[in-house]
Design an enzyme around this catalytic site. Structure first.
Site, PDB file in Angstrom:
ATOM      1  CD  GLU A  65       3.976  -5.153   2.358  1.00  6.64           C
ATOM      2  OE1 GLU A  65       4.140  -6.176   3.046  1.00  6.64           O
ATOM      3  OE2 GLU A  65       3.061  -4.344   2.560  1.00  6.64           O
ATOM      4  CG  ASP A  69       6.993 -10.692  -0.855  1.00 12.89           C
ATOM      5  OD1 ASP A  69       7.893 -10.817  -0.018  1.00 12.89           O
ATOM      6  OD2 ASP A  69       6.232 -11.614  -1.178  1.00 12.89           O
ATOM      7  CG  ASP A 138       5.512  -4.366   5.538  1.00 13.60           C
ATOM      8  OD1 ASP A 138       6.010  -5.485   5.320  1.00 13.60           O
ATOM      9  OD2 ASP A 138       4.543  -4.199   6.307  1.00 13.60           O
ATOM     10  CD  GLU A 141       8.642  -7.316   1.453  1.00 13.08           C
ATOM     11  OE1 GLU A 141       9.030  -8.495   1.540  1.00 13.08           O
ATOM     12  OE2 GLU A 141       7.514  -6.936   1.838  1.00 13.08           O
TER      13      GLU A 141
END
Length: 247
Positions: A65, A69, A138, A141
């Site tokens: 994650e 991101d 989440d 990502e």
């Protein structure tokens, strides 16, 4: 044909049936063969499942994650920069914020039906946390992070840009008004109420993964609360809740 079937069987032979199902599901979404399934199974694993599986704290989706991101920010920035060549930096920044915020990412995850393959612990399985906005965002990502780790930037860029192209309306998003703090301030002034005051109730999580909880007071009363990965995001959610309550 036979050699290809054997290769697929060998590649997935070490996986249990449920893991093999998840990998097949992701391969269909990605449109490419997954050669390192453990990356992607990790990207689907919520931390609630770690204890019962006796796994290390790093075996949930959180590492991917973190990477996803950053990769997502770069790809979305690239897409915006290429598509809106006549717009200024302020426009690009605002549009990127709309495209990578939790609500948008969660909606993309819903479109992909990621909740059906997210792994959660048995103790929370009936609570529906795999359908929550935070977990869905989440996981999306994390999927991007896992894909980047195995396939590199070009494949990940194609996947991400295609998902946005299929499931988002950029023109509508540009016109959407999501500055809830400004709208709440205007409403308070119109009703001759005191200016909204935002208060941080809690700040949790490690330094790289902070979570803020904020409440907003209007007219001397608590009107809304919100949570987010930054104070600004939490304040916007609190303002949105207050608007819904006041209107």
């Amino acid at each position: 044909m036979i050699s290809r079937i054997r290769a697929i069987f060998k590649r997935k032979g070490a996986l249990d049936s449920e893991s093999a199902r998840k990998i097949a599901f992701l391969e269909k979404i990605i449109g490419a063969r997954i050669r390192k399934p453990h990356y992607f199974l990790k990207a689907l694993r919520h931390r609630s499942s770690l204890v019962e599986k006796k796994l290390d704290s790093t075996e949930s989706y959180e590492q991917f994650e973190f990477l996803g991101d950053a990769v997502l920010d770069l790809i979305v920035s690239d897409v915006i920069f290429t598509r809106y060549t006549t717009e200024d930096e302020g426009f690009m920044t605002q549009l990127r914020a709309k495209l990578v915020n939790g609500a948008t990412l969660a909606e993309l995850a819903r479109k992909l039906n990621l909740a059906s393959v997210i792994e959660v612990g048995s103790r929370v399985r009936d609570q529906g946390i795999e359908h929550s906005e935070g977990v869905l965002a989440d996981t999306f990502e994390a999927l991007v992070g896992a894909l980047y780790t195995e396939k590199g930037y070009a494949t990940t860029h194609t996947f991400v840009s295609d998902i946005y192209e299929r499931f988002t309306d950029l023109d509508a998003l540009i016109l959407a008004e999501d500055n809830y703090k400004s709208r709440l301030l205007e409403l308070a002034q119109a009703r001759k109420l005191s200016i909204p005051i935002y208060q941080v109730l809690a700040e949790t999580g490690p330094s790289h993964k902070k979570k803020f909880e904020v409440q907003v007071w209007v007219g001397g009363e608590t009107k809304g609360t919100g949570t987010g990965k930054s104070k600004k995001k939490a304040e916007q959610k609190a303002a949105k809740a207050a608007l819904e309550k006041l209107t």
